[in-house]
Write an enzyme that holds these catalytic residues in place. Sequence first.
Site, PDB file in Angstrom:
ATOM      1  N   SER A  98      14.324  41.436  -9.406  1.00  0.00           N
ATOM      2  CA  SER A  98      15.678  40.900  -9.618  1.00  0.00           C
ATOM      3  C   SER A  98      15.683  39.581 -10.394  1.00  0.00           C
ATOM      4  O   SER A  98      16.561  39.386 -11.248  1.00  0.00           O
ATOM      5  CB  SER A  98      16.406  40.736  -8.281  1.00  0.00           C
ATOM      6  OG  SER A  98      16.569  42.006  -7.692  1.00  0.00           O
ATOM      7  N   LYS A 154      20.379  43.348   5.095  1.00  0.00           N
ATOM      8  CA  LYS A 154      21.732  43.690   4.631  1.00  0.00           C
ATOM      9  C   LYS A 154      22.746  43.802   5.779  1.00  0.00           C
ATOM     10  O   LYS A 154      23.889  43.365   5.650  1.00  0.00           O
ATOM     11  CB  LYS A 154      21.701  44.997   3.846  1.00  0.00           C
ATOM     12  CG  LYS A 154      20.988  44.850   2.517  1.00  0.00           C
ATOM     13  CD  LYS A 154      20.955  46.129   1.741  1.00  0.00           C
ATOM     14  CE  LYS A 154      20.147  45.915   0.476  1.00  0.00           C
ATOM     15  NZ  LYS A 154      20.042  47.097  -0.344  1.00  0.00           N
ATOM     16  N   ASP A 190      25.480  48.571  -3.916  1.00  0.00           N
ATOM     17  CA  ASP A 190      24.448  49.625  -3.927  1.00  0.00           C
ATOM     18  C   ASP A 190      25.045  51.012  -4.215  1.00  0.00           C
ATOM     19  O   ASP A 190      24.472  51.781  -4.989  1.00  0.00           O
ATOM     20  CB  ASP A 190      23.719  49.673  -2.575  1.00  0.00           C
ATOM     21  CG  ASP A 190      22.632  48.620  -2.457  1.00  0.00           C
ATOM     22  OD1 ASP A 190      22.115  48.162  -3.503  1.00  0.00           O
ATOM     23  OD2 ASP A 190      22.281  48.262  -1.313  1.00  0.00           O
ATOM     24  N   GLY A 231      19.776  53.176   7.058  1.00  0.00           N
ATOM     25  CA  GLY A 231      19.961  51.728   6.961  1.00  0.00           C
ATOM     26  C   GLY A 231      21.015  51.371   5.924  1.00  0.00           C
ATOM     27  O   GLY A 231      21.857  52.204   5.543  1.00  0.00           O
ATOM     28  N   ALA A 248      20.980  50.785   2.662  1.00  0.00           N
ATOM     29  CA  ALA A 248      21.044  51.530   1.399  1.00  0.00           C
ATOM     30  C   ALA A 248      21.575  52.938   1.642  1.00  0.00           C
ATOM     31  O   ALA A 248      22.405  53.444   0.874  1.00  0.00           O
ATOM     32  CB  ALA A 248      19.665  51.578   0.749  1.00  0.00           C
ATOM     33  N   ARG A 291      14.475  58.383  11.474  1.00  0.00           N
ATOM     34  CA  ARG A 291      13.544  58.193  12.594  1.00  0.00           C
ATOM     35  C   ARG A 291      14.303  57.936  13.894  1.00  0.00           C
ATOM     36  O   ARG A 291      13.971  58.469  14.938  1.00  0.00           O
ATOM     37  CB  ARG A 291      12.635  56.995  12.258  1.00  0.00           C
ATOM     38  CG  ARG A 291      11.679  56.594  13.342  1.00  0.00           C
ATOM     39  CD  ARG A 291      10.788  55.477  12.877  1.00  0.00           C
ATOM     40  NE  ARG A 291      11.524  54.251  12.531  1.00  0.00           N
ATOM     41  CZ  ARG A 291      10.971  53.134  12.110  1.00  0.00           C
ATOM     42  NH1 ARG A 291       9.662  53.074  11.945  1.00  0.00           N
ATOM     43  NH2 ARG A 291      11.700  52.068  11.817  1.00  0.00           N
ATOM     44  N   PRO A 297      17.652  58.637  15.566  1.00  0.00           N
ATOM     45  CA  PRO A 297      18.879  59.432  15.373  1.00  0.00           C
ATOM     46  C   PRO A 297      20.161  58.664  15.723  1.00  0.00           C
ATOM     47  O   PRO A 297      21.178  58.814  15.047  1.00  0.00           O
ATOM     48  CB  PRO A 297      18.682  60.631  16.302  1.00  0.00           C
ATOM     49  CG  PRO A 297      17.215  60.696  16.556  1.00  0.00           C
ATOM     50  CD  PRO A 297      16.690  59.294  16.459  1.00  0.00           C
ATOM     51  N   ARG A 340      20.985  55.813  15.112  1.00  0.00           N
ATOM     52  CA  ARG A 340      21.429  54.939  14.017  1.00  0.00           C
ATOM     53  C   ARG A 340      22.271  55.713  13.002  1.00  0.00           C
ATOM     54  O   ARG A 340      22.836  55.129  12.075  1.00  0.00           O
ATOM     55  CB  ARG A 340      20.195  54.319  13.366  1.00  0.00           C
ATOM     56  CG  ARG A 340      20.485  52.953  12.826  1.00  0.00           C
ATOM     57  CD  ARG A 340      19.236  52.271  12.362  1.00  0.00           C
ATOM     58  NE  ARG A 340      19.558  51.119  11.560  1.00  0.00           N
ATOM     59  CZ  ARG A 340      18.748  50.624  10.634  1.00  0.00           C
ATOM     60  NH1 ARG A 340      17.580  51.182  10.416  1.00  0.00           N
ATOM     61  NH2 ARG A 340      19.099  49.581   9.933  1.00  0.00           N
ATOM     62  N   TYR A 388      11.724  51.439  -6.129  1.00  0.00           N
ATOM     63  CA  TYR A 388      11.472  51.236  -7.565  1.00  0.00           C
ATOM     64  C   TYR A 388      10.086  50.663  -7.833  1.00  0.00           C
ATOM     65  O   TYR A 388       9.677  50.524  -8.979  1.00  0.00           O
ATOM     66  CB  TYR A 388      12.555  50.343  -8.194  1.00  0.00           C
ATOM     67  CG  TYR A 388      12.651  48.976  -7.583  1.00  0.00           C
ATOM     68  CD1 TYR A 388      13.545  48.717  -6.548  1.00  0.00           C
ATOM     69  CD2 TYR A 388      11.839  47.940  -8.029  1.00  0.00           C
ATOM     70  CE1 TYR A 388      13.617  47.466  -5.976  1.00  0.00           C
ATOM     71  CE2 TYR A 388      11.912  46.681  -7.455  1.00  0.00           C
ATOM     72  CZ  TYR A 388      12.807  46.459  -6.434  1.00  0.00           C
ATOM     73  OH  TYR A 388      12.862  45.205  -5.865  1.00  0.00           O
TER      74      TYR A 388
END
Length: 280
Positions: free
Chosen positions: A21, A70, A107, A133, A135, A156, A158, A160, A219
Site C-alpha cells: 500500500s 478491520k 473492499d 472475516g 474481507a 473454520r 461456523p 462467525r 496478493y
Amino acid sequence: MISGHTKLACVIGDPVKHSVSPAIHNSAFEALGLDWVYVALEVSRSNLAAFISILSDIGFQGASITMPYKETVAGLVDVLEGDARKISSVNTIRVTSEGTLEGHSTDGPGFLACLNKEFIDTEGLKVGILGAGGAARAVSLSLLNNPIESLVVVNRTPERCDLLVGLDPSRVRVGKPSDLASCDLVINATPLGMGSNQGLTPVDPGLFSPGQIYVDLIYWPPATKMMVALEKRGVRVVSGISMLVHQAALAFELWTGLKAPLDVMTRAAISQLISQSNHS
Ligand code: NAP
C-alpha cells in the site's frame, strides 16, 4: 520534499511490513503532485485503541486498516458509513476537517471492480466463500447487491458466519468444503496461502474442476500454492492484486477528493511485488 505541511496517511495492521500500500499510494500522490506521504505502521492490539484515538490529533488525514483489525476499528471510529455500517468492518478511515473519524469499507466495491476488469459477470452465479472475516463480509455484501444465485460460506468457526447469513438468508447458507465443488466462483478470504501459511491451501484443490473460477484475495505471493494447483486442473484463477489496487483507489478518492491514477497505482503495486519477490 516532506515538510511540516505534508499531509499524512498510513496503513495500520499487524503484520504490515509486507504491505504494498505505501508504494501504491505514494506513487499516486507523486503522479498528481500532492504533498502527501503514506507510511506502514505496525500497531499492536494493545496499542490500537490509543493510536486510533490520537490519529486526528497527530495530523493523519486518512488511514487504511488491514488484518487483523478491520472489525475492531469499526468500534473505534466516530461514525460508520455505507457498507462499513452493514458489515461492522472498516478498511479505510477518513479524517474530516473537524477531526471526525469516518469508517468506510472499500473492499467490496474494490472486489467488484476487479471482477469487472476480468469480465466476470455475476448474474446467476453460485458463489462459495472461504472465510467470514472483514474481507469475506465486504465481498459478500457487494456480491449480494448483484444478481448472484446463491452464496455458501465455509469458515473454520461456523458461528462467525451468522452475520453473513443475516445479510440475505434466502441466498446465503453455511456450508462445508465439499460444497465448493458445485460453485461457479470460489473466493478465498482467509490468510491460508500467505506469509507463514504460504505452504498451505485453504481446502483440497482436488475438489475443483475446469470451468470454475477461483479468486484468491491474497496478493502476496502473487500466485498462491492453491492458485498454482488449480491452474494445473484447468480452473481459472485470479490474484488479489487487482482488488488491492481498486480498493486503494477508492480510499485515495475519499481522502483527496481527486480521481485516482489507477494505471500508476497498478504499475507501482506490480513493481513493488516484483522487487519483494527478488529479495525473498
Ligand atoms: P480477518 O478478518 O482476520 O478474517 C480471517 C478469516 O480467515 C476468518 O474467517 C478466519 O476464520 C479465517 N482464518 C484465519 N486463519 C485461519 C486458519 N489458520 N485456518 C482456517 N481459517 C483461518 O481477515 P480479513 O481482513 O478478512 O482478510 C482475509 C484475507 O483477505 C487476508 O489474506 C487478506 O490479506 C486478504 N485481503 C485482501 C484484500 C485485497 O485487496 N486483495 C483486501 C482485504 C483482505 P475464523 O473466523 O475461524 O477465525
